[in-house]
Write an enzyme that holds these catalytic residues in place. Structure first.
Site, PDB file in Angstrom:
ATOM      1  N   GLU A   1       0.814  -1.227   0.000  1.00 34.73           N
ATOM      2  CA  GLU A   1       0.000   0.000   0.000  1.00 34.73           C
ATOM      3  C   GLU A   1       0.842   1.269   0.000  1.00 34.73           C
ATOM      4  O   GLU A   1       0.504   2.248  -0.667  1.00 34.73           O
ATOM      5  CB  GLU A   1      -0.948  -0.001   1.201  1.00 34.73           C
ATOM      6  CG  GLU A   1      -2.166  -0.880   1.040  1.00 34.73           C
ATOM      7  CD  GLU A   1      -1.909  -2.346   1.373  1.00 34.73           C
ATOM      8  OE1 GLU A   1      -2.801  -3.177   1.165  1.00 34.73           O
ATOM      9  OE2 GLU A   1      -0.783  -2.644   1.848  1.00 34.73           O
TER      10      GLU A   1
ATOM     11  N   HIS B   1     -11.557  -4.445   8.478  1.00 32.62           N
ATOM     12  CA  HIS B   1     -11.902  -4.220   7.074  1.00 32.62           C
ATOM     13  C   HIS B   1     -13.193  -3.415   6.909  1.00 32.62           C
ATOM     14  O   HIS B   1     -13.720  -3.348   5.799  1.00 32.62           O
ATOM     15  CB  HIS B   1     -12.092  -5.559   6.346  1.00 32.62           C
ATOM     16  CG  HIS B   1     -10.829  -6.255   5.965  1.00 32.62           C
ATOM     17  ND1 HIS B   1      -9.931  -6.709   6.893  1.00 32.62           N
ATOM     18  CD2 HIS B   1     -10.323  -6.572   4.757  1.00 32.62           C
ATOM     19  CE1 HIS B   1      -8.928  -7.300   6.268  1.00 32.62           C
ATOM     20  NE2 HIS B   1      -9.135  -7.221   4.966  1.00 32.62           N
TER      21      HIS B   1
END
Length: 818
Positions: free
Chosen positions: A527, A594
């Site tokens: 990321e 999440h």
């Protein structure tokens, strides 16, 4: 076409051993005749002059910080001064082997890097171009000061230009290279290939990767170097950038004409210390730093250790590695050994190392050593060297005299800083030429399929359209992306599932067939490198669209979003633009790690735009808006909405190109008694709550979709509040610290006199997101909105609350931290 690379168990399970290559260590052997032929005697003198210039420049800063004066001139420099005295040969040797089109991204210890690169570029730039560059930069502001200084000829004017522009930047003057907005650790000058220098340890690695991607994808000349320190080998983004740059697909899946791996050197200026930690023997375990290349790819990143105390050795290594990169066989790792005589900063007493060690390195001082070499080869006399040093000091004293003059050399104002926070550009294409497509958009299978779909959630009879036949939120995003790719030849997208899956949530399905690999491709699970590369790609002149699969993963790219994407436009004084779209899905169903809405984090950061569409029409219009802009946009998408059809626009999602007006909220339902404002998926629960309020209690609620977090025009919301006199705000973010708390505070400031009740915020519970079976007790529900209206805004006759929205409950949760 999707990729077809077979992983064969009979091959990967076979008994074998891996043999590593030999690692060159200080392999350079000087051939004086060849070096003189390459550089000439004048070139040799230039090498020494550049090193002396850097040393004297930093000695000046060191003296100013420690004593408040230098050569009798007093000045209180309040900013930082991270010095590289002792490392001059490494910077100058590197720059010798580079052209102006080669880019160098540096570290916080970067004065030597910007000076070396710029001084080298001056000598390699045509006179007319050199003059035009200085005249056109900042409308000639920096040049006007350089011309006040003594000079003989254009090259000396350019020397003054570089010295003054750098020093004025360090002293936060508006005539500095970045109008004082970057300062000591961020000074740069892109026309000469000196790119942004980074105060974050290892921060240049993913940014430089993105710049190298820009060169490769857009077939631009030159290579890119990330100058980072040995201690940055412990930083995750550095490893992420190296593994990203080494991906096999650049040679296995991309076409030969696309050029191979990005042309990047990860150059570790290895001075054996990171702050007070000694990487050699204490805080690291690699022994010889170049060894780590063996863990990245079979070529071991062509790694070698280079004697950074010899500028000719450094130049030789960079020249050889540049050939490898231009052939597409990178990336490269250089372990360039050097040493800093000074501490980490002037306040550092260097108590973590012995004086004996420092003296050993001072005895090998690269400037003295190279000067002795030139004397021994009869290129210069010691007297000429002494004269050179005096001339450098005299020039710097005059530069310092002007750069410290408070009247002659002012600083920028608050209004100027405000003006460069965002560029607000409208540039649908960032380069000329036809965008490369594997097939026309009109011939794409998904495009053809979408042409047959119903672009509203209900048909003409008011019946719900089936998901199979309905044009959805994800389809709207696809249309915007396809238009962007067909409009801007520089536009490229990458992320963890971008190509063969069609994106993590099928937004990109169909783009695989429409685009070559160099325009949309899968990245590693990195990321920080995904976003950091987007930053570097954008500030180099391209448009990048990067994807984070879940909002929760923002933390993995925190520096790249909050310190890099958000700040380079303003730190460059608006010289750089950042056309970067960071697509971020906001999840549910997947539990605590999440399913979080972190919109408040990105909205908090100055320099970012934040969009959060809730309807298919806005999904397309707002993404179109982002993809023609020149600012970094965090584009939030609720996973709850990907299958949604258009419920608010009577004509459905428009087929052609359009943009949603930036920053403007929109009224989704008219009302007169109460305003409910939301963003994201909570809009639909607010609509349900408005229906219930009308049906059960005759209360007319107006529902406003904010759509934008930054920028946000409050006027449409205030207009609604002036009519209803009451405001409830709701989103799926946890209530504590949500962006809506800011909206509440601002509305109560701006509309206090018309409010009949306190502004109320309803958010998710202040705890971790539970399993999907328990989400109804975590995320705001329609009934919660009614409960909050009843308890805190206006009593609802006969209403029985299903949740506790009382003031006492707010105090109880706050006491418990939940």
């Amino acid at each position: 076409m999707t990729k077809s690379l077979i992983v064969d168990p009979s091959v990967v399970r076979r008994h074998d051993v891996v043999a590593l290559r030999e690692l060159p260590v200080n392999a350079y052997e000087m051939n004086w005749a060849a070096e003189v032929e390459r550089l000439g005697k004048d070139g040799m003198r230039d090498v020494l002059r550049d090193m002396v210039t850097i040393r004297e420049f930093e000695s000046m800063l060191d003296s100013l910080k420690k004593t408040g004066s230098w050569l009798g001139l007093e000045y209180n420099h309040r900013g930082p001064a991270h010095l590289s005295m002792g490392q001059e040969a490494a910077a100058v040797g590197q720059a010798m082997a580079l052209e102006p089109v080669d880019f160098v991204f540096g570290s916080h210890r970067s004065h030597g890097e910007i000076l070396a690169k710029c001084l080298s570029a001056i000598r390699k730039t045509d006179a007319d171009q050199l003059a035009a560059t200085m005249e056109g930069f900042l409308d000639g502001d920096t040049l006007r000061y350089a011309e006040k200084l003594p000079s003989q000829g254009l090259e000396e004017v350019a020397l003054n230009f570089v010295l003054f522009g750098t020093l004025a930047e360090i002293f936060a003057r508006q005539s500095g290279f970045n109008r004082g907005m970057g300062g000591s650790m961020h000074a740069f000058f892109t026309p000469f290939g000196s790119m942004p220098n980074n105060a974050i340890v290892g921060g240049s690695a993913p940014i430089a990767l993105g710049s190298a991607l820009f060169k490769r994808i857009n077939r631009q000349p030159g290579i890119v170097i990330a100058n980072i320190g040995d201690a940055s080998m412990g930083c995750g983004p550095v490893w992420e950038a190296m593994t990203f740059a080494a991906m096999d697909q650049f040679r296995n899946l991309w076409r030969e004409e696309d050029g191979g791996n990005p042309p990047i050197i990860f150059n570790f200026f290895n001075n054996f210390y990171g702050m007070g930690g000694q990487t050699s023997g204490e805080t690291m375990g690699f022994g010889t730093l170049a060894r780590v290349g063996a863990g990245v790819n079979p070529e071991q990143m062509h790694a070698e250790r280079v004697d950074g105390y010899n500028p000719l050795a450094v130049a030789d290594a960079v020249r050889r590695k540049k050939e490898i990169l231009l052939e597409g066989r990178g990336p490269v790792l250089l372990d360039t050994i050097t040493y800093r005589f000074a501490g980490h900063s002037p306040s550092d007493a260097s108590s973590y190392r012995t004086r004996d060690e420092v003296e050993l390195w001072e005895h090998a001082d690269p400037i003295h050593a190279f000067g002795e070499l030139l004397v021994s080869k009869k290129v210069m006399t010691q007297g000429a060297i002494d004269t050179m040093r005096e001339e450098v000091r005299d020039r710097l004293l005059e530069v310092l005299r002007i750069a410290t003059d408070e009247d002659l050399c002012p600083r920028v104002t608050d209004r100027f800083i405000e003006s460069v926070m965002l560029s607000n550009g409208n540039e649908p294409a960032l380069a000329e030429g036809e965008p490369e497509l594997s097939e026309p958009v009109s011939e794409n299978a998904r495009t053809k399929s979408l042409a047959t779909k119903v672009r509203t959630a209900h048909d003409s009879d008011g019946k719900a359209v089936s998901k199979i036949k309905m044009f959805t939120f994800r389809d709207a995003l696809f249309e915007a992306m396809a238009h962007g790719f067909a409009t801007d030849p520089t536009m490229a997208a990458w992320g963890e599932e971008n190509r063969d899956w069609g994106g993590a949530f099928a937004v990109y399905r169909g783009l695989t067939e429409m685009l070559p690999y160099r325009r949309i491709f899968n990245s590693p699970i990195t990321e920080a490198a995904i976003v950091g590369a987007g930053v570097g790609y954008a500030l180099s002149g391209g448009r990048a669209v990067v994807e984070l699969m879940y909002c929760d993963f923002l933390g993995r790219a925190g520096d790249e979003i909050f310190n890099q994407a958000a700040k380079w436009q303003s730190m460059s004084a608006g010289l750089l633009k950042l056309p970067l779209v960071i697509r971020v899905s906001v999840g549910s169903k997947y539990g605590a790690q999440h399913s979080q809405d972190w919109s408040a984090l990105v909205a908090h950061m100055p320099g970012l735009k934040v969009y959060f569409p809730a309807t298919p029409t806005d999904a397309k219009g707002m993404l179109n808006l982002a993809l023609r802009g020149t600012d970094p946009v965090v584009f939030l998408e609720s996973q709850l909405l990907y299958d949604k059809g258009e419920e608010f626009e009577a004509g459905g999602v428009p087929e052609g190109y359009y943009e949603t007006p930036e920053g403007l909220p929109v009224v989704r339902r008219a009302g007169s008694d109460l305003t409910i404002a939301t963003y994201g998926a909570t809009l639909y629960r607010a609509m349900e709550a408005a229906d219930l309020l009308q049906e059960r209690h005759g209360l007319s609620a107006e529902v406003v979709d904010l759509r934008f977090l930054c920028p946000l025009d409050y006027e449409p919301l205030l207009e609604s509040v002036r009519k209803t006199h009451r405001l409830l705000l709701a989103s799926d973010a946890v209530q504590r610290g949500s962006f809506l708390q800011q909206v509440a505070a601002d509305v109560q400031t701006l509309a206090f006199d018309v409010l009949d009740a306190p502004v109320t915020v309803v958010g998710s519970r202040n705890h971790v997101t539970p399993a999907p079976e328990l989400e109804d007790i975590f995320f705001p529900q329609a009934e919660w909105i009614l409960d909050a209206v009843h308890e805190r805004i206006v009593p609802l006759p006969g209403h029985t609350p299903t949740s506790n929205q009382t003031e006492g409950e707010l105090m109880r949760r706050s006491r418990l931290g939940v």
